[in-house]
Every structure is written in C-alpha cells, then in structure tokens.
Design an enzyme around this catalytic site. Structure first.
Site, PDB file in Angstrom:
ATOM      1  N   HIS A   1       0.820  -1.204   0.000  1.00 56.82           N
ATOM      2  CA  HIS A   1       0.000   0.000   0.000  1.00 56.82           C
ATOM      3  C   HIS A   1       0.858   1.260   0.000  1.00 56.82           C
ATOM      4  O   HIS A   1       0.498   2.268  -0.611  1.00 56.82           O
ATOM      5  CB  HIS A   1      -0.928  -0.008   1.220  1.00 56.82           C
ATOM      6  CG  HIS A   1      -2.051   0.973   1.128  1.00 56.82           C
ATOM      7  ND1 HIS A   1      -3.166   0.761   0.347  1.00 56.82           N
ATOM      8  CD2 HIS A   1      -2.230   2.187   1.708  1.00 56.82           C
ATOM      9  CE1 HIS A   1      -3.985   1.797   0.460  1.00 56.82           C
ATOM     10  NE2 HIS A   1      -3.438   2.675   1.274  1.00 56.82           N
TER      11      HIS A   1
ATOM     12  N   LYS B   1      -7.334  13.100  -7.491  1.00 55.70           N
ATOM     13  CA  LYS B   1      -6.757  11.778  -7.250  1.00 55.70           C
ATOM     14  C   LYS B   1      -7.869  10.815  -6.865  1.00 55.70           C
ATOM     15  O   LYS B   1      -8.910  11.217  -6.347  1.00 55.70           O
ATOM     16  CB  LYS B   1      -5.720  11.837  -6.121  1.00 55.70           C
ATOM     17  CG  LYS B   1      -4.931  10.548  -5.939  1.00 55.70           C
ATOM     18  CD  LYS B   1      -3.947  10.665  -4.785  1.00 55.70           C
ATOM     19  CE  LYS B   1      -3.126   9.402  -4.633  1.00 55.70           C
ATOM     20  NZ  LYS B   1      -2.224   9.465  -3.464  1.00 55.70           N
TER      21      LYS B   1
ATOM     22  N   HIS C   1     -10.268   2.066  -0.698  1.00 53.88           N
ATOM     23  CA  HIS C   1     -10.468   1.724   0.709  1.00 53.88           C
ATOM     24  C   HIS C   1     -11.269   0.428   0.759  1.00 53.88           C
ATOM     25  O   HIS C   1     -12.299   0.331   1.428  1.00 53.88           O
ATOM     26  CB  HIS C   1     -11.164   2.863   1.454  1.00 53.88           C
ATOM     27  CG  HIS C   1     -10.447   3.244   2.714  1.00 53.88           C
ATOM     28  ND1 HIS C   1     -11.078   3.498   3.911  1.00 53.88           N
ATOM     29  CD2 HIS C   1      -9.126   3.380   2.975  1.00 53.88           C
ATOM     30  CE1 HIS C   1     -10.187   3.800   4.838  1.00 53.88           C
ATOM     31  NE2 HIS C   1      -8.988   3.731   4.293  1.00 53.88           N
TER      32      HIS C   1
ATOM     33  N   HIS D   1     -10.450  -3.017   1.631  1.00 51.72           N
ATOM     34  CA  HIS D   1     -10.448  -3.929   2.777  1.00 51.72           C
ATOM     35  C   HIS D   1     -11.213  -3.351   3.974  1.00 51.72           C
ATOM     36  O   HIS D   1     -12.046  -4.042   4.569  1.00 51.72           O
ATOM     37  CB  HIS D   1      -9.008  -4.279   3.171  1.00 51.72           C
ATOM     38  CG  HIS D   1      -8.353  -5.256   2.236  1.00 51.72           C
ATOM     39  ND1 HIS D   1      -8.375  -5.091   0.861  1.00 51.72           N
ATOM     40  CD2 HIS D   1      -7.656  -6.397   2.469  1.00 51.72           C
ATOM     41  CE1 HIS D   1      -7.717  -6.094   0.302  1.00 51.72           C
ATOM     42  NE2 HIS D   1      -7.269  -6.903   1.249  1.00 51.72           N
TER      43      HIS D   1
ATOM     44  N   GLN E   1     -10.235   2.614  10.521  1.00 49.21           N
ATOM     45  CA  GLN E   1     -10.264   3.920  11.154  1.00 49.21           C
ATOM     46  C   GLN E   1     -11.700   4.400  11.380  1.00 49.21           C
ATOM     47  O   GLN E   1     -12.626   3.921  10.753  1.00 49.21           O
ATOM     48  CB  GLN E   1      -9.524   4.937  10.271  1.00 49.21           C
ATOM     49  CG  GLN E   1      -8.165   4.472   9.794  1.00 49.21           C
ATOM     50  CD  GLN E   1      -8.203   3.830   8.436  1.00 49.21           C
ATOM     51  OE1 GLN E   1      -9.104   3.063   8.110  1.00 49.21           O
ATOM     52  NE2 GLN E   1      -7.211   4.130   7.605  1.00 49.21           N
TER      53      GLN E   1
ATOM     54  N   GLU F   1      -3.685   5.104  12.546  1.00 48.01           N
ATOM     55  CA  GLU F   1      -4.227   5.772  11.370  1.00 48.01           C
ATOM     56  C   GLU F   1      -5.479   6.562  11.728  1.00 48.01           C
ATOM     57  O   GLU F   1      -6.414   6.673  10.934  1.00 48.01           O
ATOM     58  CB  GLU F   1      -4.500   4.754  10.254  1.00 48.01           C
ATOM     59  CG  GLU F   1      -3.232   4.132   9.707  1.00 48.01           C
ATOM     60  CD  GLU F   1      -3.458   3.214   8.519  1.00 48.01           C
ATOM     61  OE1 GLU F   1      -4.589   3.166   8.002  1.00 48.01           O
ATOM     62  OE2 GLU F   1      -2.498   2.538   8.116  1.00 48.01           O
ATOM     63  N   SER F   2      -5.477   7.113  12.935  1.00 45.52           N
ATOM     64  CA  SER F   2      -6.567   8.005  13.325  1.00 45.52           C
ATOM     65  C   SER F   2      -6.717   9.089  12.265  1.00 45.52           C
ATOM     66  O   SER F   2      -5.730   9.562  11.690  1.00 45.52           O
ATOM     67  CB  SER F   2      -6.271   8.648  14.684  1.00 45.52           C
ATOM     68  OG  SER F   2      -6.267   7.667  15.696  1.00 45.52           O
ATOM     69  N   GLN F   3      -7.933   9.475  12.018  1.00 43.05           N
ATOM     70  CA  GLN F   3      -8.238  10.370  10.901  1.00 43.05           C
ATOM     71  C   GLN F   3      -8.097  11.850  11.277  1.00 43.05           C
ATOM     72  O   GLN F   3      -7.892  12.209  12.430  1.00 43.05           O
ATOM     73  CB  GLN F   3      -9.663  10.101  10.419  1.00 43.05           C
ATOM     74  CG  GLN F   3      -9.852   8.692   9.888  1.00 43.05           C
ATOM     75  CD  GLN F   3      -9.141   8.484   8.571  1.00 43.05           C
ATOM     76  OE1 GLN F   3      -9.568   8.946   7.522  1.00 43.05           O
ATOM     77  NE2 GLN F   3      -8.022   7.772   8.609  1.00 43.05           N
TER      78      GLN F   3
ATOM     79  N   ASN G   1      -5.827   6.945 -11.750  1.00 44.97           N
ATOM     80  CA  ASN G   1      -6.294   5.558 -11.817  1.00 44.97           C
ATOM     81  C   ASN G   1      -6.188   4.859 -10.474  1.00 44.97           C
ATOM     82  O   ASN G   1      -5.318   5.150  -9.665  1.00 44.97           O
ATOM     83  CB  ASN G   1      -5.542   4.757 -12.889  1.00 44.97           C
ATOM     84  CG  ASN G   1      -4.042   4.755 -12.675  1.00 44.97           C
ATOM     85  OD1 ASN G   1      -3.552   4.664 -11.571  1.00 44.97           O
ATOM     86  ND2 ASN G   1      -3.295   4.851 -13.761  1.00 44.97           N
TER      87      ASN G   1
ATOM     88  N   GLY H   1      -2.670   8.413  -8.809  1.00 49.06           N
ATOM     89  CA  GLY H   1      -3.333   7.119  -8.746  1.00 49.06           C
ATOM     90  C   GLY H   1      -2.959   6.305  -7.536  1.00 49.06           C
ATOM     91  O   GLY H   1      -2.302   6.786  -6.608  1.00 49.06           O
TER      92      GLY H   1
END
Length: 726
Positions: free
Chosen positions: A44, A86, A90, A92, A235, A307-309, A488, A525
């Site tokens: 990723h 862009k 998301h 999974h 998250q 990975e808190s937003q 993409n 992308g």
C-alpha cells in the site's frame, strides 16, 4: 518485545525482507522499528510490486503541472486556475466495516486534495459489490452508500458522479474507490517536500487514538475466514472535524508560513514524516511524548502506526509557529510542535528524552524492496460463440431483462443519498455520461467521470486496459469537454500469483497505449493488490477517473433527448461484437470470448469530430455507446427525457441482435435538429467519419422497426424497479 518469526510474519514481512532490514540497519530492529518497516514496506505504501510497471505510464503533458509522486495530480485549466485530483481505494476496510471504511476513504482522499492547497469541489466514487444474491451484499451496499453520503454531505462537498456494479467476483472482497477534485490558484499549490534544517515539524488536527493501527498492512494482505477480526484496524472518521481541519489549513495557506505539508493517511505519522524527509533528502526527529493522544498510556509504537483520521503534519518557516497556532486554536484543533528537521537523513524517534528508534530514511524509502515479479501473458481467447446456435429471444424481452438488472437499472436510490448540489457549482449531476462542475464565478467548467470494465480486463487484460481509458475519454467528450488527464485506481488480486501479475502488467500496457495515443496522461493514482479471500482473487478492475475542460459553458450537454422529430445519428461502425457483452451475460449466462477490438485511430477521430459538432452548437444531446450496446444506449437517452425514439433497421441487416446489442467501441449517438443535419454531415464527411442516420425522436413510444414498441413510461418504470424491490 522479542522479535520472533511469528512477530515478523504478523507484521506482513517475508524472511528475506527481514534479512534486508538487518543489513540496512547493521543490527536487529526493535519492535517499534519493525512496525515502521512493516508500514513503509507493505504494498500500500511502497508499491514494491507495481513500481517497475507504473514507471512506463505517460505522466507528462502540456497541461500537467504535477504528475504522480505528490499527494495528488495537478493540471492547468487556464486563467491561473488549476485542478487537483486523485482516486484511492479503501477496499479492505469497507468490507470489514462498510460505513466507516467508506467514510474514511472519502475523508482520506479529501485530505490528499486540500493538502495541495486546493479547495475540494467534487467527489466521485466507483463501488463494486458481490452478487445481489450473496447474503452479505445488501448490508455492504447500505453501509458503503451511507458512509460515502454521511461523510461527503456532512463536510459539504458534492458527490457528483460514480458507478455501482455487482458481480460475484466481489462476494468476499468489495471495492470502494473514492475520487476527489479540487480547485486552486497556480501560485498557491503546496507540496510535501521538506526543506531546511531545524525547521519546526508540527502536528495538527485530531488527537491520536488506537484506531487504524496496521491499517496499511491489513490493506496489503489477502482476507481469510478471520477477516471480521480485523475491525480494530479500520479507522473511525469525523467529517465535522475534517471540515475544521480543511478550513484551518486553507487559511494558513493564505500566508507564507508553510514549507511542506502532508496528510497522515496510510501508516499515519510514520508515512507522513518519512515521505516529507525522503523527498527533501533530510532527516526528521520527533518527540513522541508531545503527540496529542486521546487514549491513555499509548506507546511510541501505537503513536507511529495509528491511522486516526483528520490529522496533518506541517513543516513551518522560522518564527511562524505562534501565528499558525492561533489559526488552529481558532478552529478548535490541536497544534503541537513535535519535532524538527535535521541533516542526519534519519528518522529519530524520542520518547521522554530516550531514543526509541533510529532508522535511515533511505532504508524506509529508496532502499525498500522492489520486485520484478514473474507474470504470465494472456492470449486472446479463440472461442467464437455462434449466436445461431443459441435459443432465440425477442429483442424486447432481452432489453427489458437488461434494463431491469442490478447493473443497468437506475441508481437513483444511491445518488439521492448524496448531496450533489452543495456549493452551488454543480451544473450537471450524476446520471449522464459525466458530471459538470463550474469553476466558481466563471463561465468555464470541468467534466469528471469514473469508469471500469472488469469483464473485458479478465478476458484479455491488454485490450481491457485500452478500452477503459477510451470509455472514460468518450464520457468526457459526450458532455462537450476536452479530456485532459486521468487518475487511476488499479484493483487486483495477489501479485505473488503470476496470473494476477500478468493481468496487472498487461492492463498497464493497454492503459499506456490509449493514454499516449489520446494524449491523456496519468497524473496520480493508487494500486490496490491482495484483493481476494482464501486464494480466490477478484477479476482485474482498473478504475479510471478522468477530468476534462469546458472552456465556456454555453449549454449543458447530456444524453437526454431534447426535441420531437429530431434525427438520431450513429457515429462509428457497428460490427455486432457480442462476446463479453451484457447480452450474453444476462440472457445466456455466457462469460467466455474476446472483448471488442479497440481501434485508437477511430476513437480519437470520432471523439474529436463529436467535440467539433458540440462546440459549433449543432447537437441537442450526445451519448456514447458502451455496456449493453446500441439498444441500451438508445433506451437510456429516452428514459431520461420526455421523448421516445423510432429507430429503423439497416436494409442489409443480417442479425438484429448483433447489431443492436453488440458492444463495438468508439461509437456515439447524436440527436440533431433537421435544419442542422447538412452542417453535421459536412463535418463528418470532411473528417472521414463513418455514420448512419438510424431514426428520429417521437412522443410516447420507444420503437425499433419490426422488433419492439414500448410506452416510454413503462420503459422508465422497468428501469427504476430493481432497487425498490431489493
């Protein structure tokens, strides 16, 4: 914690990758360092299996300001205006927790855009679900649509276009791809490259929690029967906080304070700090005890990998800390200087004055593994399906079955959950070939569209890759826009499988060929691998998001019929290609065969001629022909309007089904006033374009000579019933 073989595997690292870590560090990593390598070296973040192929894509063009490598791509649309855009996956997270997975996908892609200094003006999405008969599909559909709408509506950005598809290949791995588009002045674009030594590294936004830890690693692994247990890696989003963060960042950007800025997306504080330092060839030193935390006793490992937003990392000019802090405090957001840039070219992590981690930046970035994986080339399928040997079906019955199916029914149930008009610049909403957004206060506009075609790519990846770029290009042309560039989102299965890697490699060859021929570069992308469960991979699904320019929006061009007794012109030659068609899939459950041939010369010539006709104001409505063929495209023009059609069959027609349901590429339908026909025909003949006059508009009925005659109200009802009954 002791680093064991099990701990290494749990971090998604192979044995040879761990040995490389030891070599780069010249020692064993500690637990924190192992977690950081795991985050930065997964697919990723590192693109370790795809970089070797991605570098072949065309990324430069006359209007390209910024290509791949930044948070988002940037194109020039004239008058010192630029568009930033862009698309990202998301997948999974959305399968595990559909509402939050989809919502945070929207939040993440918005941050990629406003990090560049642009105010977001539009959202799009491409969402793919399993068979409607799968017991999970309905819940996943409801959750994802609610998540997209809940976040976009709350933050006040219009969701203007998208696609929703169903196929059993996504039963255990749905796709949720979110695209964001923003507007910025060319002299106010911001980048993530760090500059200068001893500059303040500032944490802004929400506090850090334990949600999303290992989110990037989870997105770089296949699902199995225990996928539900991965919910803690999803998250949790807060669109209201993101709105505050966006406004605070855009306010700060009006001053000369920011050196570089990066959102904390996948891998959180780790990736944002490493990417900034790597691009600037600098080091970064962080004091982790200063990181604002919303949970007690968080460890350095949790802080770095959370990975808190709604969080950003900013490097500020000297002496700007006080004024910048005022802005973020005004918006009720955290603003903390947590470190500084250095000349060490290392990531140094301190906690209460003790060094907890020390890693060369190059080991996490430029020296990350790069794989040239084995891949298998796919031959063009040979089998030719003879329609004469199949059971005969009436054209009307076939059309009704297609128009009432999950993939071709009206998506109003979905689009009505999205606010498409907020900000008051949406000139054309979803439902046509592309959405149109005015540039605020100006006459010019942009057109945006997202497209995918998994069945073509599965049958022959190279042809499928070419086709989907052309399909996106046609959608922009159909609303009168000059296509400029694409982003993409490349959704594929396990890259360690040579067949999957072959699908990826050949799709990119096809994408490259179309982009080069059409002068349609790739500016941003995302690659999403490991989409599959228990060794069963999804069909290859590259999603293309395109942006085009309408220099002066004189009138809105859509596919809805406008007048009675106007002529219908079919541009492009019809050969009747039925293999891989919706007709074969829906009527006979046939999935074999070749995708239709893509002739790039015809695509370009036909499209440019249609644009010329639109620009000279000679056409009432335009629609490109794609999934379902000519008959479905004609029906869509009628369903969205107050008029029907009377279509004539060609005199030398040998097979009506092939002609009307074939999915030959490069074709358009145009509605022309009778008095403008001669001018249109002159343009087409001068440009050497093949065309047919196939019928005219009429009131009340959708009619094909000798084959069908359906009341337009009935046709509308047929096309709108699926979601109501689901």
């Amino acid at each position: 914690m002791k680093i064991t073989k099990q701990v290494i595997e749990e971090h998604g690292l192979k044995t040879d990758e761990f040995l490389l870590i030891q070599k780069l560090l010249k020692r064993d990593p500690n637990f924190l360092e192992l977690g950081i390598f795991s985050a930065m070296w997964n697919e990723h973040c590192s693109y370790k299996s795809s970089r070797i192929h991605l570098k072949n894509l065309p990324t430069k063009g006359e209007k390209v300001i910024q290509g791949p490598g930044e948070n988002a791509g940037v194109i020039d649309i004239g008058d010192d205006d630029a568009i930033v855009f862009k698309i990202e996956s998301h997948n999974h997270p959305s399968f595990i927790e559909p509402y939050q997975g989809a919502a945070t996908g929207v939040g993440g892609i918005l941050r990629d855009v406003f990090t560049m200094g642009a105010r977001p003006i539009a959202l799009l999405n491409s969402i793919h679900f399993g068979s409607p008969n799968n017991f999970k599909t309905k819940n996943l559909l409801n959750g994802v649509v609610s998540g997209i709408g809940g976040y976009g509506n709350s933050i006040g950005i219009p969701t203007v276009a998208g696609e929703t598809k169903f196929n059993k290949t996504y039963d255990e791995n749905i796709l949720v791809n979110a695209m964001a588009v923003g507007h910025v002045k060319k002299n106010k674009i911001f980048y993530s490259k760090a500059k200068g030594v001893n500059k303040s590294v500032v944490y802004v936004g929400s506090k850090t929690g334990r949600d999303g830890i290992h989110g990037a690693s989870m997105a770089s692994a296949e699902f199995d029967e225990n996928s539900e247990e991965k919910k803690p890696t999803v998250q949790v989003g807060d669109p209201f906080t993101e709105k505050l963060l966006m406004e605070a960042c855009l306010e700060l950007m009006r001053e000369d304070s920011i050196i570089s800025i990066q959102d904390m997306g996948a891998a959180g504080l780790t990736s944002s700090s490493v990417e900034m330092a790597s691009k600037g060839e600098l080091g970064i030193e962080l004091n982790l005890e200063k990181v604002p935390c919303r949970e007690e006793k968080m460890t350095p490992y949790e802080m770095m990998l959370s990975e808190s937003q709604e969080r950003m990392l900013i490097i500020l000019e000297d002496g700007k800390e006080k004024s910048a802090k005022k802005i973020f405090e005004k918006w009720d957001l955290d603003f903390v200087v947590i470190g500084k840039t250095t000349d060490t070219k290392k990531l140094i992590l301190k906690y209460n004055n003790k060094i907890e981690g020390e890693i060369p930046i190059s080991a996490l970035a430029s020296e990350a593994p790069l794989y040239n994986r084995k891949w298998d080339k796919k031959k063009l399928p040979k089998n030719k399906i003879e329609i004469k040997k199949l059971k005969k079906i009436k054209m009307e019955d076939a059309l009704i079955k297609i128009l009432s199916s999950s993939n071709h029914s009206n998506k109003r149930w979905i689009t009505e959950q999205f606010d498409q008009g907020v900000m008051c610049d949406t000139a054309q909403k979803s439902g046509s070939d592309a959405a149109i957004i005015r540039i605020h206060g100006k006459e010019k506009a942009i057109a945006v569209s997202v497209d995918s075609s998994a069945n073509y790519c599965k049958a022959h990846p190279l042809t499928g890759g070419k086709q989907i770029v052309c399909e996106n290009w046609r959608n922009l042309v159909s609303v009168g826009a000059k296509p400029v560039a694409i982003t993409n989102c490349l959704n594929f299965g396990n890259p360690e499988d040579s067949k999957v890697m072959g699908e990826f490699a050949e799709c990119l060859i096809g994408i490259k060929e179309s982009c080069e021929f059409l002068n349609y570069p790739v500016v941003s992308g995302n690659v999403s691998f490991y989409n599959g469960t228990n060794k069963k991979n999804i069909s290859p699904t590259p999603v293309i998001g395109g942006v085009g320019i309408i220099p002066k929006l004189k009138k809105i061009m859509s596919h809805n019929l406008k007048k009675n007794n106007s002529k219908i012109i079919l541009i492009g030659k019809t050969f009747g290609h039925l293999e891989q068609s919706v007709f074969f899939e829906q009527i006979f459950s046939i999935y074999e065969g070749q995708p239709p041939e893509v002739n790039l010369t015809n695509e370009k010539n036909n499209g440019e001629s249609v644009l010329e006709i639109i620009n000279k104001d000679l056409v009432n409505s335009v629609h490109d022909i794609s999934s379902g063929g000519l008959i479905v495209a004609l029906a869509e023009m009628s369903i969205g309007s107050d008029y029907g059609l009377k279509i004539n069959k060609p005199k030398k027609l040998t097979n009506s089904i092939e002609y009307f349901f074939g999915e030959d590429q490069g074709r358009y339908l145009l509605e022309i006033d009778n008095e403008k026909m001669s001018k249109v025909e002159n343009i087409l003949e001068n440009n050497n374009i093949y065309y047919e006059i196939i019928g005219s508009t009429q009131k009340d009925f959708f009619e094909v000579e000798g084959e069908l005659k359906i009341d337009t109200k009935k046709l509308y009802k047929i096309n709108n019933q699926w979601y109501n009954n689901y």
